[in-house]
Design an enzyme around this catalytic site. Structure first.
Site, PDB file in Angstrom:
ATOM      1  N   ARG A 134       4.276  -4.227   5.476  1.00 18.66           N
ATOM      2  CA  ARG A 134       5.564  -3.951   4.850  1.00 18.66           C
ATOM      3  C   ARG A 134       6.367  -2.879   5.570  1.00 18.66           C
ATOM      4  O   ARG A 134       7.566  -3.039   5.798  1.00 18.66           O
ATOM      5  CB  ARG A 134       5.357  -3.485   3.397  1.00 18.66           C
ATOM      6  CG  ARG A 134       5.150  -4.590   2.424  1.00 18.66           C
ATOM      7  CD  ARG A 134       4.268  -4.126   1.284  1.00 18.66           C
ATOM      8  NE  ARG A 134       2.911  -3.977   1.777  1.00 18.66           N
ATOM      9  CZ  ARG A 134       2.036  -4.975   1.814  1.00 18.66           C
ATOM     10  NH1 ARG A 134       2.359  -6.142   1.346  1.00 18.66           N
ATOM     11  NH2 ARG A 134       0.828  -4.801   2.319  1.00 18.66           N
ATOM     12  N   THR A 135       5.731  -1.764   5.903  1.00 18.49           N
ATOM     13  CA  THR A 135       6.515  -0.638   6.410  1.00 18.49           C
ATOM     14  C   THR A 135       7.171  -1.005   7.745  1.00 18.49           C
ATOM     15  O   THR A 135       8.375  -0.826   7.942  1.00 18.49           O
ATOM     16  CB  THR A 135       5.631   0.612   6.558  1.00 18.49           C
ATOM     17  OG1 THR A 135       5.026   0.882   5.296  1.00 18.49           O
ATOM     18  CG2 THR A 135       6.448   1.816   6.990  1.00 18.49           C
TER      19      THR A 135
ATOM     20  N   LYS B 109      -5.548   4.651  27.641  1.00 16.64           N
ATOM     21  CA  LYS B 109      -5.852   5.286  28.937  1.00 16.64           C
ATOM     22  C   LYS B 109      -6.024   6.796  28.796  1.00 16.64           C
ATOM     23  O   LYS B 109      -6.270   7.482  29.769  1.00 16.64           O
ATOM     24  CB  LYS B 109      -4.708   5.005  29.922  1.00 16.64           C
ATOM     25  CG  LYS B 109      -4.454   3.542  30.186  1.00 16.64           C
ATOM     26  CD  LYS B 109      -3.276   3.399  31.147  1.00 16.64           C
ATOM     27  CE  LYS B 109      -2.878   1.939  31.289  1.00 16.64           C
ATOM     28  NZ  LYS B 109      -1.604   1.796  32.029  1.00 16.64           N
TER      29      LYS B 109
ATOM     30  N   ARG C 144       3.667   5.561  12.807  1.00 15.36           N
ATOM     31  CA  ARG C 144       2.510   5.580  11.895  1.00 15.36           C
ATOM     32  C   ARG C 144       1.288   5.924  12.728  1.00 15.36           C
ATOM     33  O   ARG C 144       1.067   5.355  13.804  1.00 15.36           O
ATOM     34  CB  ARG C 144       2.312   4.237  11.208  1.00 15.36           C
ATOM     35  CG  ARG C 144       0.993   4.197  10.437  1.00 15.36           C
ATOM     36  CD  ARG C 144       0.865   3.014   9.535  1.00 15.36           C
ATOM     37  NE  ARG C 144       1.757   3.136   8.379  1.00 15.36           N
ATOM     38  CZ  ARG C 144       1.744   2.302   7.349  1.00 15.36           C
ATOM     39  NH1 ARG C 144       0.899   1.288   7.329  1.00 15.36           N
ATOM     40  NH2 ARG C 144       2.571   2.462   6.338  1.00 15.36           N
TER      41      ARG C 144
ATOM     42  N   HIS D  16       3.847   9.917   3.390  1.00 17.07           N
ATOM     43  CA  HIS D  16       4.515   8.653   3.707  1.00 17.07           C
ATOM     44  C   HIS D  16       5.895   8.726   3.041  1.00 17.07           C
ATOM     45  O   HIS D  16       6.163   8.058   2.040  1.00 17.07           O
ATOM     46  CB  HIS D  16       3.682   7.499   3.133  1.00 17.07           C
ATOM     47  CG  HIS D  16       4.051   6.139   3.609  1.00 17.07           C
ATOM     48  ND1 HIS D  16       5.222   5.851   4.288  1.00 17.07           N
ATOM     49  CD2 HIS D  16       3.390   4.948   3.489  1.00 17.07           C
ATOM     50  CE1 HIS D  16       5.261   4.552   4.559  1.00 17.07           C
ATOM     51  NE2 HIS D  16       4.160   3.988   4.090  1.00 17.07           N
TER      52      HIS D  16
HETATM   53  C1  NCD Z   1       0.473   2.257   2.006  1.00 21.03           C
HETATM   54  C2  NCD Z   1       0.099   3.098   3.213  1.00 21.03           C
HETATM   55  O1  NCD Z   1       0.082   2.620   4.349  1.00 21.03           O
HETATM   56  O2  NCD Z   1      -0.158   4.274   2.973  1.00 21.03           O
HETATM   57  N1  NCD Z   1       1.008   1.005   2.346  1.00 21.03           N
HETATM   58  C3  NCD Z   1       2.363   0.891   2.562  1.00 21.03           C
HETATM   59  O3  NCD Z   1       2.907   1.525   3.434  1.00 21.03           O
HETATM   60  N2  NCD Z   1       3.056   0.104   1.735  1.00 21.03           N
HETATM   61  C4  NCD Z   1      -0.590   2.156   0.992  1.00 21.03           C
HETATM   62  C5  NCD Z   1      -1.976   1.745   1.433  1.00 21.03           C
HETATM   63  O4  NCD Z   1      -2.233   1.439   2.579  1.00 21.03           O
HETATM   64  O5  NCD Z   1      -2.821   1.720   0.554  1.00 21.03           O
END
Ligand code: NCD
Length: 321
Positions: free
Chosen positions: A52-53, A82, A103, A131
Site C-alpha cells: 500500500r505505502t 555491495k 522505507r 510511519h
Molecule cells: C504497516 C507498516 O508497514 O508499518 N503497513 C502499512 O504501511 N500499511 C503495518 C504493518 O506492516 O503491520
C-alpha cells in the site's frame, strides 16, 4: 521543516490543512491535476516489503502529473548489497529526484537520510519507530468515518511495542483535546518510552489493558485500531505470542462496539480480523487503504507547492489550505 521524518513535526494547523487538501483530492476522484506535480520526479526507495505505502505514493505522484523512480527491493538490488552506506545512496538519489520516499528496517534511518539529503525525505516507515504518512492517513480515515473531534476514545490493539503505525498515530492524536487512548497489549509489550513520554507531556489520558475484550467492553471506543503481530521485529522464541488470540476481533466482540465505531487497520491483516467481519459497515480498513492516495497527494502537493525544484517545507500547505 525540510523533511517528514516524525509526527513530532506535524502541528494542528498543518494537519488540518492536509486533511482539507486530501478532501479536495478525494472529490476529484482520480482526475489528474497536473499543475501540482508536473515536472517532478519522486524516488521511492524501499528496503522492506510494502504494498500500500509504495503503490499509493506512486499513484499519488502520477495523479499529480509527476513521475516516479522506484527501487522496491533496495535491500537486495541496490548498491546496499555491495556495502554502500544509506547516506551515500541518499546523496546520489537526491541528485536525481525532487523528493525521496524511504522505507528502511532500522529505527532512525529516515533521520539519518534527512541529515544528508539535498531533497525532502519522507519517512515511509523506519523499523519499529514511526510511519508518519500512515498516521495522517489514519487521522483522515477517522475524519471521514467518525468525525475528527476533541474528546474521542481510541483503542489501539495488538503489537503496541513494535507497531510504528501505532506510535505515529498516538503522537498525532495527542494534538486533540480530551482524547483518551486505550492500549490493549500483552504484558511488557506496551509503548516505547519516548511515545509514552510524548503522550504524558501532551496531557493525554492513557489506559493500558491486557485484552481486546477489556478495551471494547470497558472503554467503549469510538475508534478501534487493530494491528498485526510484527513477527519480523520480535526476538525468536518470545513466549507471549501464544496469547495473541486475546487481540483478535470476533463477531461477538464486534457486536459489542457502538454503532458509529470505526474499525481501522493499517493492513496487512492476519488472523486478528477474520474476513467474515469485512461486510460489517464498521469495518473501515479497506476504505482506509483507499484514502492513502488522496492523503499522499496532499502530502506531496504540500512539498511541491514552494519554489522549484521542490518545496522544502510542509508548513507551506497552511498558506494554501
Ligand atoms: C504497516 C507498516 O508497514 O508499518 N503497513 C502499512 O504501511 N500499511 C503495518 C504493518 O506492516 O503491520
Amino acid at each position: 521543516m525540510n523533511h517528514l521524518v516524525s509526527c513530532d513535526q506535524i502541528d494542528r494547523p498543518t494537519l488540518d490543512a492536509l486533511i482539507r487538501s486530501a478532501d479536495r483530492f478525494e472529490r476529484m476522484a482520480g482526475r489528474l491535476n497536473p499543475n501540482e506535480g508536473e515536472g517532478r520526479l519522486l524516488a521511492t526507495l524501499f528496503y522492506e516489503p510494502s504494498t500500500r505505502t509504495r503503490l499509493s505514493f506512486e499513484a499519488a505522484q502520477y495523479r499529480l502529473g509527476g513521475q516516479v523512480l522506484s527501487t522496491e527491493a533496495a535491500g537486495q538490488f541496490s548498491s546496499h548489497v555491495k556495502g554502500e552506506s544509506l547516506e551515500d545512496t541518499i546523496r546520489v538519489i537526491g541528485s536525481y529526484a525532487d523528493a525521496i520516499v524511504l522505507r528502511h528496517p532500522e529505527a532512525g534511518a529516515a533521520a539519518r537520510a534527512a541529515a544528508v539529503s539535498p531533497v525532502p525525505v519522507i519517512n515511509a516507515g523506519d523499523g519499529d519507530n514511526e510511519h508518519p504518512t500512515q498516521a495522517v492517513l489514519d487521522l483522515y480515515t477517522i475524519h471521514r468515518e467518525v468525525g475528527l473531534q476533541d474528546g474521542l476514545t481510541v483503542a489501539l490493539s495488538g503489537d503496541v511495542r513494535h507497531s510504528r503505525t501505532i506510535h505515529s498515530l498516538a503522537r498525532l492524536l495527542a494534538l486533540y483535546k480530551g482524547i483518551e487512548l486505550v492500549f490493549a497489549h500483552p504484558e511488557n509489550q506496551g509503548l516505547p518510552a519516548d511515545v509514552s513520554a510524548a503522550l504524558h507531556a501532551a496531557g493525554v489520558a492513557v489506559t493500558h489493558v491486557k485484552t481486546l475484550r477489556e478495551a471494547v467492553e470497558g472503554c467503549r471506543p469510538d475508534v478501534l485500531y487493530m494491528t498485526r503481530l510484527q513477527r519480523e521485529r520480535h526476538e525468536v522464541g518470545a513466549t507471549w505470542r501464544e496469547d495473541w488470540r486475546e487481540f483478535c476481533l470476533t463477531p461477538e466482540l464486534l457486536g459489542r462496539l457502538k454503532n458509529h465505531t470505526a474499525v481501522l487497520h493499517p493492513l496487512p491483516r492476519l488472523s486478528e480480523i477474520p474476513a467474515a467481519l469485512d461486510a460489517d459497515p464498521r469495518a473501515a480498513y479497506f476504505r482506509q487503504a483507499a484514502y492513502g492516495v488522496p492523503v499522499r497527494m496532499a502530502i506531496l502537493a504540500a512539498l511541491y507547492r514552494g519554489p522549484h525544484p521542490a518545496v522544502r517545507s510542509l508548513s507551506c500547505v497552511r498558506a494554501a489550505g
